[in-house]
Design a protein around this motif. Structure first.
Motif, PDB file in Angstrom:
ATOM      1  N   ARG A   8      33.810  -0.159  16.169  1.00  0.00           N
ATOM      2  CA  ARG A   8      32.814  -0.914  16.939  1.00  0.00           C
ATOM      3  C   ARG A   8      31.412  -0.679  16.398  1.00  0.00           C
ATOM      4  NH1 ARG A   8      35.749   0.591  21.262  1.00  0.00           N
ATOM      5  NH2 ARG A   8      34.296   2.252  21.827  1.00  0.00           N
ATOM      6  N   LEU A  11      30.969  -2.564  13.128  1.00  0.00           N
ATOM      7  CA  LEU A  11      30.924  -4.014  13.294  1.00  0.00           C
ATOM      8  C   LEU A  11      29.696  -4.498  14.057  1.00  0.00           C
ATOM      9  CD1 LEU A  11      34.690  -4.595  13.975  1.00  0.00           C
ATOM     10  CD2 LEU A  11      33.386  -5.527  12.048  1.00  0.00           C
ATOM     11  N   ALA A  34      40.713  -2.205   9.512  1.00  0.00           N
ATOM     12  CA  ALA A  34      40.482  -3.009  10.713  1.00  0.00           C
ATOM     13  C   ALA A  34      39.116  -3.696  10.655  1.00  0.00           C
ATOM     14  CB  ALA A  34      40.581  -2.136  11.959  1.00  0.00           C
ATOM     15  N   VAL A  35      38.099  -2.957  10.220  1.00  0.00           N
ATOM     16  CA  VAL A  35      36.752  -3.531  10.105  1.00  0.00           C
ATOM     17  C   VAL A  35      36.749  -4.665   9.088  1.00  0.00           C
ATOM     18  CG1 VAL A  35      34.405  -3.040   9.299  1.00  0.00           C
ATOM     19  CG2 VAL A  35      35.525  -1.492  10.906  1.00  0.00           C
ATOM     20  N   GLU A  37      39.243  -6.589   8.223  1.00  0.00           N
ATOM     21  CA  GLU A  37      39.962  -7.738   8.779  1.00  0.00           C
ATOM     22  C   GLU A  37      39.084  -8.523   9.746  1.00  0.00           C
ATOM     23  OE1 GLU A  37      43.605  -6.315  10.481  1.00  0.00           O
ATOM     24  OE2 GLU A  37      44.383  -5.661   8.544  1.00  0.00           O
ATOM     25  N   VAL A  38      38.368  -7.822  10.611  1.00  0.00           N
ATOM     26  CA  VAL A  38      37.482  -8.487  11.574  1.00  0.00           C
ATOM     27  C   VAL A  38      36.341  -9.182  10.835  1.00  0.00           C
ATOM     28  CG1 VAL A  38      35.883  -8.129  13.495  1.00  0.00           C
ATOM     29  CG2 VAL A  38      38.092  -6.963  13.482  1.00  0.00           C
ATOM     30  N   ALA A  41      37.615 -12.327   9.310  1.00  0.00           N
ATOM     31  CA  ALA A  41      37.846 -13.344  10.342  1.00  0.00           C
ATOM     32  C   ALA A  41      36.541 -13.967  10.817  1.00  0.00           C
ATOM     33  CB  ALA A  41      38.604 -12.737  11.528  1.00  0.00           C
ATOM     34  N   ARG A  42      35.467 -13.203  10.790  1.00  0.00           N
ATOM     35  CA  ARG A  42      34.147 -13.700  11.203  1.00  0.00           C
ATOM     36  C   ARG A  42      33.383 -14.367  10.057  1.00  0.00           C
ATOM     37  NH1 ARG A  42      31.803  -8.621  14.783  1.00  0.00           N
ATOM     38  NH2 ARG A  42      33.343  -8.749  16.461  1.00  0.00           N
TER      39      ARG A  42
END
Length: 86
Positions: A8, A11, A34-35, A37-38, A41-42
């Motif tokens: 979090r 990001l 995970a970061v 991937e996010v 996606a953004r």
């Protein structure tokens, strides 16, 4: 819980560069995957820099898409010309 909090923070930051430190086995690669991937996606660019070639290989093995050593990044004139301070 700490991995979620770290993701979090990474990001939500408005800084262009973030550093993630932790002891071996703390889950840094999982957080970065995970970061990444996010961010993808953004539609945000991401580049993972690692201190050693073996760390790069570990990040690639865990699914990192754009990974290079910090030294390779600094030595590359394309990247070096884009570094701005101030």
């Amino acid at each position: 819980a700490e991995q979620s909090r770290a993701a979090r923070v990474l990001l939500q930051s408005s800084d262009g560069i973030q550093v993630l430190r932790g002891s071996a086995g703390a889950g840094k690669s999982r957080v970065l995957r995970a970061v990444e991937e996010v961010a993808y996606a953004r539609g945000l660019p991401s580049l993972l820099l690692a201190p050693t070639q073996s760390a790069c290989q570990a990040l690639r093995h865990s699914g990192g898409k754009r990974v290079m050593t910090l030294q390779a990044f600094l030595d590359d004139p394309v990247h070096r010309s884009g570094i701005r301070c101030g």
